[in-house]
Design a protein around this motif. Structure first.
Motif, PDB file in Angstrom:
ATOM      1  N   VAL A  86     -17.569  82.205 102.305  1.00 49.42           N
ATOM      2  CA  VAL A  86     -17.697  83.334 101.367  1.00 49.42           C
ATOM      3  C   VAL A  86     -17.999  84.589 102.180  1.00 49.42           C
ATOM      4  CG1 VAL A  86     -19.053  84.266  99.446  1.00 49.42           C
ATOM      5  CG2 VAL A  86     -18.611  81.817  99.556  1.00 49.42           C
ATOM      6  N   CYS A  87     -17.169  85.606 102.021  1.00 49.12           N
ATOM      7  CA  CYS A  87     -17.360  86.859 102.754  1.00 49.12           C
ATOM      8  C   CYS A  87     -18.609  87.583 102.267  1.00 49.12           C
ATOM      9  CB  CYS A  87     -16.126  87.731 102.574  1.00 49.12           C
ATOM     10  SG  CYS A  87     -16.236  89.278 103.473  1.00 49.12           S
ATOM     11  N   ARG A  88     -19.322  88.203 103.220  1.00 47.02           N
ATOM     12  CA  ARG A  88     -20.545  88.920 102.868  1.00 47.02           C
ATOM     13  C   ARG A  88     -20.250  90.321 102.319  1.00 47.02           C
ATOM     14  NH1 ARG A  88     -25.407  87.619 104.801  1.00 47.02           N
ATOM     15  NH2 ARG A  88     -26.053  89.051 103.144  1.00 47.02           N
ATOM     16  N   HIS A  89     -18.976  90.722 102.222  1.00 48.76           N
ATOM     17  CA  HIS A  89     -18.649  92.002 101.615  1.00 48.76           C
ATOM     18  C   HIS A  89     -18.646  91.837 100.099  1.00 48.76           C
ATOM     19  CE1 HIS A  89     -15.451  95.302 100.746  1.00 48.76           C
ATOM     20  NE2 HIS A  89     -16.683  95.809 100.648  1.00 48.76           N
ATOM     21  N   ARG A  90     -17.536  91.427  99.517  1.00 49.04           N
ATOM     22  CA  ARG A  90     -17.523  91.239  98.066  1.00 49.04           C
ATOM     23  C   ARG A  90     -17.177  89.810  97.693  1.00 49.04           C
ATOM     24  NH1 ARG A  90     -13.761  95.888  96.732  1.00 49.04           N
ATOM     25  NH2 ARG A  90     -13.350  94.670  94.852  1.00 49.04           N
ATOM     26  N   GLY A  91     -17.428  88.893  98.625  1.00 43.32           N
ATOM     27  CA  GLY A  91     -17.440  87.485  98.230  1.00 43.32           C
ATOM     28  C   GLY A  91     -16.139  86.731  98.287  1.00 43.32           C
ATOM     29  N   SER A  92     -15.097  87.337  98.818  1.00 42.83           N
ATOM     30  CA  SER A  92     -13.829  86.591  98.879  1.00 42.83           C
ATOM     31  C   SER A  92     -13.988  85.324  99.712  1.00 42.83           C
ATOM     32  CB  SER A  92     -12.757  87.470  99.534  1.00 42.83           C
ATOM     33  OG  SER A  92     -11.621  86.704  99.858  1.00 42.83           O
ATOM     34  N   ARG A  93     -13.212  84.308  99.380  1.00 41.82           N
ATOM     35  CA  ARG A  93     -13.132  83.145 100.248  1.00 41.82           C
ATOM     36  C   ARG A  93     -12.477  83.608 101.555  1.00 41.82           C
ATOM     37  NH1 ARG A  93     -10.075  77.712  98.340  1.00 41.82           N
ATOM     38  NH2 ARG A  93      -8.320  79.164  98.259  1.00 41.82           N
ATOM     39  N   VAL A 106     -11.443  86.288 109.983  1.00 41.48           N
ATOM     40  CA  VAL A 106     -11.142  87.607 109.435  1.00 41.48           C
ATOM     41  C   VAL A 106     -10.917  87.470 107.935  1.00 41.48           C
ATOM     42  CG1 VAL A 106      -9.618  89.618 109.550  1.00 41.48           C
ATOM     43  CG2 VAL A 106     -10.009  88.221 111.606  1.00 41.48           C
ATOM     44  N   CYS A 107     -11.718  88.201 107.164  1.00 47.91           N
ATOM     45  CA  CYS A 107     -11.534  88.115 105.708  1.00 47.91           C
ATOM     46  C   CYS A 107     -10.200  88.751 105.340  1.00 47.91           C
ATOM     47  CB  CYS A 107     -12.683  88.820 104.991  1.00 47.91           C
ATOM     48  SG  CYS A 107     -12.495  88.735 103.201  1.00 47.91           S
ATOM     49  N   PRO A 108      -9.390  88.043 104.538  1.00 43.31           N
ATOM     50  CA  PRO A 108      -8.078  88.589 104.201  1.00 43.31           C
ATOM     51  C   PRO A 108      -8.147  89.838 103.313  1.00 43.31           C
ATOM     52  CG  PRO A 108      -8.477  86.509 103.040  1.00 43.31           C
ATOM     53  CD  PRO A 108      -9.619  86.699 103.982  1.00 43.31           C
ATOM     54  N   TYR A 109      -9.322  90.076 102.665  1.00 40.68           N
ATOM     55  CA  TYR A 109      -9.397  91.156 101.674  1.00 40.68           C
ATOM     56  C   TYR A 109      -9.506  92.534 102.348  1.00 40.68           C
ATOM     57  CZ  TYR A 109     -10.470  92.531  96.779  1.00 40.68           C
ATOM     58  OH  TYR A 109     -10.438  93.045  95.515  1.00 40.68           O
ATOM     59  N   HIS A 110     -10.604  92.774 103.090  1.00 37.33           N
ATOM     60  CA  HIS A 110     -10.771  94.092 103.743  1.00 37.33           C
ATOM     61  C   HIS A 110     -11.024  93.943 105.236  1.00 37.33           C
ATOM     62  CE1 HIS A 110     -12.361  94.117  99.555  1.00 37.33           C
ATOM     63  NE2 HIS A 110     -11.493  95.099  99.430  1.00 37.33           N
ATOM     64  N   GLN A 111     -10.702  92.763 105.738  1.00 37.85           N
ATOM     65  CA  GLN A 111     -10.711  92.487 107.186  1.00 37.85           C
ATOM     66  C   GLN A 111     -12.085  92.571 107.845  1.00 37.85           C
ATOM     67  OE1 GLN A 111      -7.952  94.572 105.890  1.00 37.85           O
ATOM     68  NE2 GLN A 111      -7.204  92.486 105.600  1.00 37.85           N
ATOM     69  N   TRP A 112     -13.158  92.313 107.115  1.00 32.84           N
ATOM     70  CA  TRP A 112     -14.432  92.115 107.803  1.00 32.84           C
ATOM     71  C   TRP A 112     -14.232  90.914 108.736  1.00 32.84           C
ATOM     72  CZ3 TRP A 112     -19.726  92.896 104.996  1.00 32.84           C
ATOM     73  CH2 TRP A 112     -19.762  94.174 104.427  1.00 32.84           C
ATOM     74  N   THR A 113     -14.744  91.056 109.944  1.00 37.39           N
ATOM     75  CA  THR A 113     -14.440  90.056 110.973  1.00 37.39           C
ATOM     76  C   THR A 113     -15.725  89.434 111.518  1.00 37.39           C
ATOM     77  OG1 THR A 113     -12.446  91.283 111.550  1.00 37.39           O
ATOM     78  CG2 THR A 113     -13.272  89.729 113.205  1.00 37.39           C
TER      79      THR A 113
HETATM   80 FE1  FES Z   1     -14.190  90.186 102.544  1.00 32.68          FE
HETATM   81 FE2  FES Z   1     -14.015  92.565 101.442  1.00 32.68          FE
HETATM   82  S1  FES Z   1     -14.389  90.710 100.455  1.00 32.68           S
HETATM   83  S2  FES Z   1     -13.776  92.030 103.504  1.00 32.68           S
END
Ligand code: FES
Ligand code: FE
Length: 416
Positions: A86-93, A106-113
């Motif tokens: 779970v991404c620490r930005h907005r929770g995407s897998r 790398v989160c596919p949503y906003h690329q937090w790495t």
């Molecule tokens: Fe993962 Fe935004 S939810 S980068």
């Protein structure tokens, strides 16, 4: 969980009758299922994978425990790590696939790495004040027992894993699982409650009637038998073979004696090295090794099978030539994932040293037979006519120990 389900659970747990199978709601109810996921799978060490699934830094797999998805990865230092997926930005897998190879996550949503230790190492557009150090991935406790990976989702994992690791290491180490590769892995989704899957694994009462392939190499007396004049000779012969084999194997540096803690510890387990019939080497159709390259420094193929059973969700058989591991994961009240993994030595060559069809034949057939047994049990239990039935005192002792452990752990985690 609200008070009402806890009251219902406590009443069910209270009514449990020792010596008898569990009442139907334990296998059918959504409330019990949610409690199982939260209190059994969420609070205990569960078997998740084997290290050969992650041979190199950057390798990862995901496993699903109820609604939770967990990433298990090998970091750049070669250590095994586990995180919530779970991404620490907005929770995407973060990882949608079940396995892969990555440099970083790398989160596919906003690329937090994130790096493979879970640290957030790269973000854009978050401002100069943003503290990356506060937004690393949520870690999951992970322990490797000589290559068997256990995870625990609780904040405070049961401490007796240390003791299980200490006791089991000398048994498992000679098989050198970490120097193996995955030769085959098969997932089955069984239409039955996970407890029916586990209970079915904890007895061999059903083996003679259902498992023609498995019983070619397994001694029927190895898993409990009611003594009678007609089997006295056979049972004595088995006891003699067991004693003689244990003496021989212990002298080779292979611990073999039974350790049994299935319902006496939080992290309950049992182990024993058992002789195999016929060629005595492996759980195959001939009881001969399926892989020519023996594991670790083992030179004698006839060392039987070291079995290792853990609460709540695994069992394993370590032989001289291969290791077969089983993990059980609940999907729904009447759906369970059974994952079987066969490992052989890393340098064994498929088609030369082993043949996958031969290696997997016994357990593929056995799994299919067990799937049917579990599914028929689920249908019967759901029919409305089921009532808890008596366990055999000779062959179902370990089923009762599973139920004891389960009821005890649910009681411990269910508020009064
Ligand atoms: Fe993962 Fe935004 S939810 S980068
Ligand atoms: Fe079976």
């Amino acid at each position: 969980m609200s008070t009402a389900p806890n009251a219902m659970l406590n009443e069910l747990l209270e009514r449990r009758r020792p010596g008898y199978s569990l009442e139907a709601p334990f296998y059918l109810s959504d409330t019990v299922f949610q409690a199982d996921v939260e209190r059994v799978f969420g609070q205990h060490w569960i078997f998740a994978a084997v290290e050969p699934q992650l041979p190199e830094p950057g390798d990862y797999i995901t496993v699903e425990v109820g609604r939770k998805s967990i990433i298990i990865a090998r970091d750049d230092d070669g250590e095994v790590q586990a995180f919530h997926n779970v991404c620490r930005h907005r929770g995407s897998r973060l990882c949608a696939s079940h396995k892969g190879v990555v440099g970083n996550l790398v989160c596919p949503y906003h690329q937090w790495t994130y790096d493979l230790k879970g640290a957030l190492i790269h973000v854009e557009h978050m401002g100069t004040e943003f503290d990356k150090g506060k937004h690393g991935l949520k870690k999951v406790h992970v322990r490797s027992l000589e290559g068997l990976i256990f995870i625990c989702l609780a904040d405070e994992p049961p401490a007796d894993i240390d003791d299980m690791v200490a006791q089991m290491t000398p048994y498992i180490a000679p098989h050198r699982l970490k120097d193996c590769k995955v030769a085959a892995q098969v997932d089955i989704i069984e239409k039955g409650n996970w407890k029916l899957v586990m209970e079915n694994n904890r007895e061999c009462y059903h083996c003679v009637g259902n498992h023609p392939e498995l019983t070619l190499s397994l001694y029927e007396y190895g898993f409990g038998y009611q003594p009678s004049p007609s089997n006295a000779e056979g049972m004595q012969r088995f006891r003699d073979i067991l004693a003689e084999s244990h003496k021989r194997w212990e002298a080779m540096g292979l611990p073999s004696a039974e350790i049994e803690t299935l319902d006496t510890r939080v992290t309950g387990f049992r182990t024993q090295r058992l002789p195999l019939d016929r060629a005595g080497q492996s759980q195959t159709m001939t009881a001969e090794v399926a892989s020519k390259k023996l594991l670790g420094d083992i030179t004698d193929p006839a060392i039987g099978g070291l079995s290792f059973w853990t609460q709540p969700n695994s069992w394993h058989h370590f032989m001289s030539d291969h290791i077969v591991s089983f993990s059980v994961m609940p999907i729904g009240p009447d759906q369970t994932l059974v994952r079987t993994t066969w490992c052989v030595r890393k340098d064994a060559v498929e088609g030369v040293d082993y043949d996958v069809a031969n290696l997997t034949k016994v357990w593929n057939a056995t799994n299919e037979q067990d799937r049917r047994l579990v599914e028929e049990s689920q249908i019967g239990v759901a029919s409305g006519a089921y009532e808890p039935g008596p366990y055999s005192p000779y062959t179902e002792e370990l089923v009762e120990k599973f139920a004891n452990w389960y009821v005890g752990r649910m009681r411990a985690h269910t508020p009064a």
